[in-house]
Design a protein around this motif. Structure first.
Motif, PDB file in Angstrom:
ATOM      1  N   ILE A   1       7.714  -2.243  30.062  1.00  0.00           N
ATOM      2  CA  ILE A   1       6.822  -2.082  28.923  1.00  0.00           C
ATOM      3  C   ILE A   1       7.606  -2.097  27.619  1.00  0.00           C
ATOM      4  O   ILE A   1       8.785  -1.759  27.575  1.00  0.00           O
ATOM      5  N   SER A   2       6.940  -2.500  26.555  1.00  0.00           N
ATOM      6  CA  SER A   2       7.402  -2.289  25.183  1.00  0.00           C
ATOM      7  C   SER A   2       6.547  -1.172  24.610  1.00  0.00           C
ATOM      8  O   SER A   2       5.308  -1.256  24.632  1.00  0.00           O
ATOM      9  N   ARG A   3       7.210  -0.116  24.104  1.00  0.00           N
ATOM     10  CA  ARG A   3       6.455   1.054  23.652  1.00  0.00           C
ATOM     11  C   ARG A   3       6.761   1.381  22.193  1.00  0.00           C
ATOM     12  O   ARG A   3       7.910   1.327  21.752  1.00  0.00           O
ATOM     13  N   PHE A   4       5.709   1.747  21.461  1.00  0.00           N
ATOM     14  CA  PHE A   4       5.804   2.137  20.066  1.00  0.00           C
ATOM     15  C   PHE A   4       5.376   3.602  19.969  1.00  0.00           C
ATOM     16  O   PHE A   4       4.213   3.936  20.225  1.00  0.00           O
ATOM     17  N   ASP A   5       6.288   4.476  19.601  1.00  0.00           N
ATOM     18  CA  ASP A   5       5.979   5.891  19.397  1.00  0.00           C
ATOM     19  C   ASP A   5       5.973   6.169  17.899  1.00  0.00           C
ATOM     20  O   ASP A   5       6.995   6.002  17.223  1.00  0.00           O
ATOM     21  N   THR A   6       4.831   6.617  17.380  1.00  0.00           N
ATOM     22  CA  THR A   6       4.648   6.723  15.939  1.00  0.00           C
ATOM     23  C   THR A   6       4.156   8.118  15.549  1.00  0.00           C
ATOM     24  O   THR A   6       3.879   8.968  16.402  1.00  0.00           O
ATOM     25  N   ASP A   7       4.001   8.324  14.244  1.00  0.00           N
ATOM     26  CA  ASP A   7       3.470   9.588  13.733  1.00  0.00           C
ATOM     27  C   ASP A   7       1.976   9.514  13.450  1.00  0.00           C
ATOM     28  O   ASP A   7       1.412  10.374  12.775  1.00  0.00           O
ATOM     29  N   ILE A   8       1.292   8.477  13.963  1.00  0.00           N
ATOM     30  CA  ILE A   8      -0.152   8.369  13.798  1.00  0.00           C
ATOM     31  C   ILE A   8      -0.848   9.424  14.663  1.00  0.00           C
ATOM     32  O   ILE A   8      -0.537   9.570  15.848  1.00  0.00           O
ATOM     33  N   MET A   9      -1.796  10.136  14.095  1.00  0.00           N
ATOM     34  CA  MET A   9      -2.568  11.141  14.828  1.00  0.00           C
ATOM     35  C   MET A   9      -3.802  10.454  15.426  1.00  0.00           C
ATOM     36  O   MET A   9      -4.883  10.452  14.851  1.00  0.00           O
ATOM     37  N   SER A  10      -3.617   9.859  16.584  1.00  0.00           N
ATOM     38  CA  SER A  10      -4.638   8.979  17.154  1.00  0.00           C
ATOM     39  C   SER A  10      -5.681   9.708  17.983  1.00  0.00           C
ATOM     40  O   SER A  10      -6.648   9.084  18.452  1.00  0.00           O
ATOM     41  N   ASP A  11      -5.500  11.005  18.243  1.00  0.00           N
ATOM     42  CA  ASP A  11      -6.511  11.812  18.929  1.00  0.00           C
ATOM     43  C   ASP A  11      -6.898  11.229  20.286  1.00  0.00           C
ATOM     44  O   ASP A  11      -8.075  11.140  20.638  1.00  0.00           O
ATOM     45  N   SER A  12      -5.901  10.804  21.051  1.00  0.00           N
ATOM     46  CA  SER A  12      -6.104  10.282  22.415  1.00  0.00           C
ATOM     47  C   SER A  12      -7.010   9.061  22.468  1.00  0.00           C
ATOM     48  O   SER A  12      -7.556   8.725  23.516  1.00  0.00           O
TER      49      SER A  12
ATOM     50  N   THR B   1       0.810  -1.221   0.000  1.00  0.00           N
ATOM     51  CA  THR B   1       0.000   0.000   0.000  1.00  0.00           C
ATOM     52  C   THR B   1       0.842   1.268   0.000  1.00  0.00           C
ATOM     53  O   THR B   1       0.282   2.370  -0.043  1.00  0.00           O
ATOM     54  N   ASN B   2       2.163   1.106   0.098  1.00  0.00           N
ATOM     55  CA  ASN B   2       3.091   2.248   0.156  1.00  0.00           C
ATOM     56  C   ASN B   2       2.873   3.128   1.383  1.00  0.00           C
ATOM     57  O   ASN B   2       3.211   4.307   1.388  1.00  0.00           O
ATOM     58  N   LEU B   3       2.320   2.540   2.421  1.00  0.00           N
ATOM     59  CA  LEU B   3       2.175   3.257   3.687  1.00  0.00           C
ATOM     60  C   LEU B   3       3.512   3.251   4.424  1.00  0.00           C
ATOM     61  O   LEU B   3       4.158   2.199   4.536  1.00  0.00           O
ATOM     62  N   THR B   4       3.922   4.399   4.936  1.00  0.00           N
ATOM     63  CA  THR B   4       5.144   4.491   5.722  1.00  0.00           C
ATOM     64  C   THR B   4       4.798   4.987   7.119  1.00  0.00           C
ATOM     65  O   THR B   4       4.116   6.005   7.277  1.00  0.00           O
ATOM     66  N   LEU B   5       5.243   4.240   8.112  1.00  0.00           N
ATOM     67  CA  LEU B   5       4.997   4.602   9.506  1.00  0.00           C
ATOM     68  C   LEU B   5       6.328   4.923  10.173  1.00  0.00           C
ATOM     69  O   LEU B   5       7.228   4.088  10.211  1.00  0.00           O
ATOM     70  N   LYS B   6       6.446   6.142  10.662  1.00  0.00           N
ATOM     71  CA  LYS B   6       7.593   6.478  11.484  1.00  0.00           C
ATOM     72  C   LYS B   6       7.333   5.945  12.883  1.00  0.00           C
ATOM     73  O   LYS B   6       6.314   6.258  13.503  1.00  0.00           O
ATOM     74  N   VAL B   7       8.250   5.138  13.381  1.00  0.00           N
ATOM     75  CA  VAL B   7       8.021   4.493  14.671  1.00  0.00           C
ATOM     76  C   VAL B   7       9.336   4.301  15.399  1.00  0.00           C
ATOM     77  O   VAL B   7      10.361   3.965  14.792  1.00  0.00           O
TER      78      VAL B   7
END
Length: 1011
Positions: A730-741, A628-634
């Protein structure tokens, strides 16, 4: 065979009839007053406050003591409790007065007691059940946890208990009400399952203290819970009540032999005559409580943990309390009566139906997590407590489903001198393990050990069944069955058969418990050689990969294994069947591996995903979906919260087995000075990055050829505590998704619920713990998304998880405490491993990146594959080459003549004691995931047998009652009147099962074995 208890000489004896019928209606006589029949005759008074006294005992199936210790009353230095004495004591007290009642819940205990009774006592108990004095409530093998349990295991444990009650007491033994008075928070899926089991109501004792205050204020302690608003609809609606006084008696009115309240002294010649005082407490308590409820019927829970060992103290005082209070009823308008939860709900329902009627709230689509009983005390730690045991329970559930399937497909036949193993022990052990102080991790250490021992004993028997059944199906005419065995420590690369230097060839048999072909499953085995050749069931060569056993794995296993390498190859297996692969050492090396170049970014990829790791830190930095050519910064890494030691200014509450309370809202990173990457494997089948965050935290990130997800295998422990700090990792994933809390978690492996940070749907939250107060149970998956991207992480066991800031997602994987949190366990959660050090836990997360629109079906299918993973058995090839082996043995077998549709899951296939078959089919997609109605025709579905269509009967989810006879109580609500009929699935005319999204169909039938 013993057949007894005949109501009519012309009728079959009931004991014999139970062997051929799945249910019995009206066991006993026409004078039965069980169920709702007895409720109409209760001495309720219109215009009065009717107080339903419910005598009960809450008997934990293990907690501070083991199951055996609780039953026999052993080890009373820990807790004075003996369940056998409770039942011994209650029965004669009920017989003394027909007005007295008692409810019992935990069938794991009652079944054991029942097996010890003689015929006379059994008849006495049957009479009490028949006349409604002794009533079974809930009816599961245990009162299961609702956060850490998988829906498959919940259904199974309920079925074991409900079917025992059905076969023993018939219709009068059928529970009408669910009773979860002690679990620490309540799942929406649990309510949905109870509704599908035909229950009319659901009562619980624990809910958040703020939620309770709000409900008391607005008289909303009882409501209609919308447990599946978007899929099952009204079929999953359930009357639900939060108990007013937890599950203990009103203050001042506890009459157990261990209570400190004053008994009723009603001899007027006594100086301590106290009738007025006791009655005054009863009246004032009643008038206060009724102000918070919608009708003039209220309930008192007259009992508590392991009470009624001396039942006469309770009943004698309750008799007096009822008599003296009711003698003055015309003055204070309070009427006390012996009752039960079912009769209480019956009269609530009448109040709802009688004009003008009471309209109950019908708008709760949330759940009751996380639970806090006071400020700064969120019981969200147990979502992760004892992670190794939680993982073991999940794997055992996988094996149990395999075992039950194979008992139906064709269990091995032994000689008369050798008893045939069955899944019974395993079913019961798994039932016990679902208890709210078992898989939850909130028990003492010696009890946790006992739970694991019980599971192991049952697993051993089921491994024998699995092995022998597959051997039986492998055999061709004249051939001796090959030996097939399990390797139980493959997670640390230990398997004596494959790593023995004298083993030059062996077979790998893969059994697939799914009702559709499984492809792309990778077998990973410890070996000593450098290269291996693998042939598939048809003799074709299979691509292999040999990788060096990681340094961390070698450290964990110690001297228990000696393999230098791991052999990896893909396998496939037909629906409900097996495939056998032939493995032999070869000369062509297939080893893979490389050392990363310092400072360079590292990339691994397959056809579907690309993962990029930062050259300086070694942390995952981006994920690309190549389709899908989706890129996730994580940025993914490990962090730890410092567990509160009770020295925080706001509160002295500590972290413990139940409570998660970090000392800070910020987790501290576990990160060395140099890059965390220690090795990169660039293989044809699997590319992986090995990471070391500290001597006690490591991870391997893998991409397998053909798979649409990344596998993150984490290893944590021993957690260091020499710094006198408890830690929650914990294992934590910090991404550029705008998840709106907003984030989403599953409910017991089924429907998804939206979670919003610092928000509750049913009340305005005063947040006292910004981290722990936003943790939720994650049984199978957690996700965050925006309009274009969705990141989903699937788990291999139940864990706690959250999204505390936009684009961030975290899962707690391990925890180790130095203090007890004060809720009864009396010891810190400080698990140790084999060598006396802190426990090392290894598990897996599965990462998926896709668009929100295309995620549902893919993720649901992967979740199904994880909890219904193939069973892998190994055997010596006996010197045969693959060609000769295929001549002597079958290398492919399926029990299905056709596969089920992709969204239909074979949830249950098991043999009943009367040699009929119980089957559940599930449409496992929600409407929001693209779920649509599905049809399955039973005719010609299975290979080893044909379903006798004229014997097929549709049952409730608990498999103890015909769904055609279900007439649940209907309620007046703010949104109209609820429906009473069950959601049907079976069409006998077309021999077809029709499934709506999220519907589970339970069928019972006879089979005709094929030649």
């Amino acid at each position: 065979m013993f057949c007894g208890f005949t109501t009519d000489p012309k009728m079959y004896r009931w004991e014999c009839l139970l062997l051929v019928l799945p249910f019995v209606i009206g066991r006993g006589s026409a004078q039965d007053t069980c169920g709702y029949k007895k409720c109409a005759a209760l001495p309720v008074k219109p215009g009065y406050v009717n107080v339903h006294l419910v005598p009960h005992t809450h008997d934990d199936v293990g907690w501070l003591k083991t199951v055996d210790q609780y039953y026999y009353g052993a080890n009373n230095s820990i807790q004075t409790a003996g369940v056998q004495y409770i039942l011994d004591s209650v029965i004669p007290q009920l017989e003394m007065k027909p007005s007295r009642t008692f409810i019992y819940v935990e069938m794991a205990f009652f079944y054991r007691w029942w097996q010890e009774q003689d015929g006379d006592m059994r008849d006495r108990v049957r009479k009490l059940v028949s006349n409604g004095q002794l009533e079974f409530i809930n009816g599961g093998w245990c009162m299961n946890d609702e956060a850490s349990t998988h829906y498959n295991a919940i259904i199974d444990q309920m079925t074991v208990g409900l079917q025992f009650l059905n076969s023993t007491f018939g219709e009068c033994g059928r529970p009408l009400v669910a009773w979860h008075i002690d679990p620490f928070g309540h799942s929406r899926e649990q309510a949905s399952l109870f509704a599908q089991m035909g229950f009319d109501g659901f009562f619980f004792g624990r809910l958040d203290y703020q939620d309770k205050a709000n409900r008391l204020k607005y008289r909303n302690m009882e409501e209609i819970w919308r447990a599946s608003p978007d899929d099952l609809g009204a079929a999953a609606d359930l009357f639900t009540g939060a108990l007013y006084n937890h599950y203990v008696p009103p203050g001042g009115l506890c009459f157990d032999i261990g209570c400190k309240d004053q008994p009723i002294e009603d001899d007027m010649a006594l100086h301590d005559y106290n009738v007025a005082n006791r009655v005054g407490i009863a009246v004032n308590t009643s008038l206060d409580q009724v102000q918070h409820f919608q009708t003039d019927h209220i309930m008192w829970t007259m009992g508590s943990d392991f009470q009624y060992q001396a039942a006469h103290t309770w009943f004698k005082n309750m008799d007096k309390l009822i008599t003296h209070t009711n003698s003055m009823a015309d003055k204070h308008k309070v009427n006390l009566l012996y009752s039960s939860p079912s009769c209480y709900i019956y009269h609530k329902n009448k109040a709802s139906a009688t004009p003008p009627g009471v309209k109950f709230a019908h708008n709760n689509t949330a759940d009751f997590f996380p639970y806090a009983d006071q400020p700064h005390a969120f019981w969200s730690g147990y979502f992760t407590s004892r992670p190794a045991f939680k993982g073991y329970v999940r794997r055992c559930n996988n094996l149990l489903q395999v075992c039950k399937q194979l008992e139906v497909i064709g269990a091995p036949k032994f000689s008369d001198k050798v008893p045939l193993p069955t899944s019974k022990r395993f079913r019961e052990a798994m039932g016990v393990a679902q208890h709210h102080d078992a898989v939850s991790g909130t028990e003492k250490q010696h009890v946790a050990n006992d739970y694991a021992m019980r599971l192991h004993a049952g697993a051993v028997e089921c491994q024998v069944i699995t092995s022998m059944t597959l051997q039986q199906r492998m055999v061709k005419a004249g051939a001796l069955p090959p030996v097939a065995e399990f390797c139980n420590y493959l997670n640390i690369s230990v398997c004596p058969l494959t790593e023995d230097e004298f083993t030059k060839s062996f077979t790998v048999t893969v059994y697939n418990p799914l009702a559709r072909r499984r492809t792309g499953y990778y077998v990973r085995l410890p070996v000593t050689g450098d290269a291996y050749a693998v042939n598939d069931p048809e003799g074709n060569n299979v691509v292999t990969q040999v990788t060096k056993v990681s340094q961390r794995t070698q450290e964990i296993r110690g001297k228990r294994g000696k393999a230098k390498h791991e052999l990896l190859f893909p396998v496939s297996a037909p629906a409900l069947g097996f495939s056998t692969y032939f493995v032999s050492q070869s000369q062509n090396s297939s080893r893979s591996g490389k050392q990363p170049k310092a400072g360079d970014d590292q990339e691994i990829h397959n056809e579907h995903l690309s993962l990029l790791f930062d050259g300086k830190t070694g942390l995952l930095k981006s994920v690309v979906n190549l389709e899908t050519n989706l890129t996730l910064k994580v940025n993914q890494g490990f962090y730890w919260y410092n567990s509160s030691a009770g020295n925080n200014k706001a509160s002295n509450k500590k972290s413990g087995a139940y409570v998660f309370r970090p000392n800070s809202t910020e987790a501290m990173p576990i990160l060395p000075q140099q890059s965390v990457i220690t090795s990169v494997v660039d293989g044809q089948l699997c590319q992986e990055v090995q990471q070391s965050f500290s001597p006690w935290v490591s991870q391997v990130v893998r991409l397998y050829s053909g798979q649409r997800h990344a596998e993150l295998e984490w290893t944590v422990g021993p957690i260091p505590i020499k710094d006198d700090l408890g830690k929650e990792i914990i294992s934590r994933f910090d991404t550029d998704i705008m998840s709106d809390s907003t984030f989403y978690t599953d409910a017991n492996g089924r429907e998804l619920l939206a979670r919003v940070v610092d928000r509750r749907l049913t009340w305005k939250l005063n947040q006292t713990e910004p981290v722990a107060g936003n943790y939720y149970p994650v049984n199978s998956r957690i996700l965050i998304k925006d309009k274009s991207k969705q990141l989903t992480v699937l788990t291999d066991r139940s864990q706690g998880g959250s999204s505390l800031r936009n684009g961030s997602l975290e899962l707690m994987v391990h925890r180790r405490m130095l203090y007890d949190d004060g809720y009864g366990v009396g010891e810190p959660l400080n698990e140790t491993g084999v060598f006396g050090e802190g426990l090392v836990v290894r598990g897996k997360h599965y990462l998926l990146l896709d668009t929100p629109e295309s995620s549902g079906q893919l993720h649901r299918a992967l979740g199904e594959q994880l909890y219904m993973a193939p069973s892998v058995l190994l055997g010596l090839a006996g010197g045969n080459d693959p060609k000769q082996y295929r001549k002597e043995f079958r290398t492919n077998y399926t029990a299905m003549k056709r596969e089920l549709p992709s969204s239909v899951h074979l949830l249950t296939l098991e043999m009943s004691e009367d040699e009929t078959v119980l089957m559940r089919l599930e449409n496992q997609l929600q409407k929001a995931e693209g779920g649509a109605p599905q049809n399955v025709t039973l005719t010609g579905l299975f290979e080893p047998f044909e379903v006798e269509i004229n014997t097929v009967e549709e049952l409730t989810l608990g498999a103890n009652y015909p769904s055609t006879m279900v007439q649940r109580l209907a309620w007046n609500t703010e949104g109209g009147r609820t429906k009473s009929e069950a959601l049907r699935c079976w069409d006998s005319g077309s021999a077809t099962v029709s499934l709506q999204p999220m519907q589970i169909c339970t069928l019972h039938f006879k089979v005709q074995q094929r030649d």
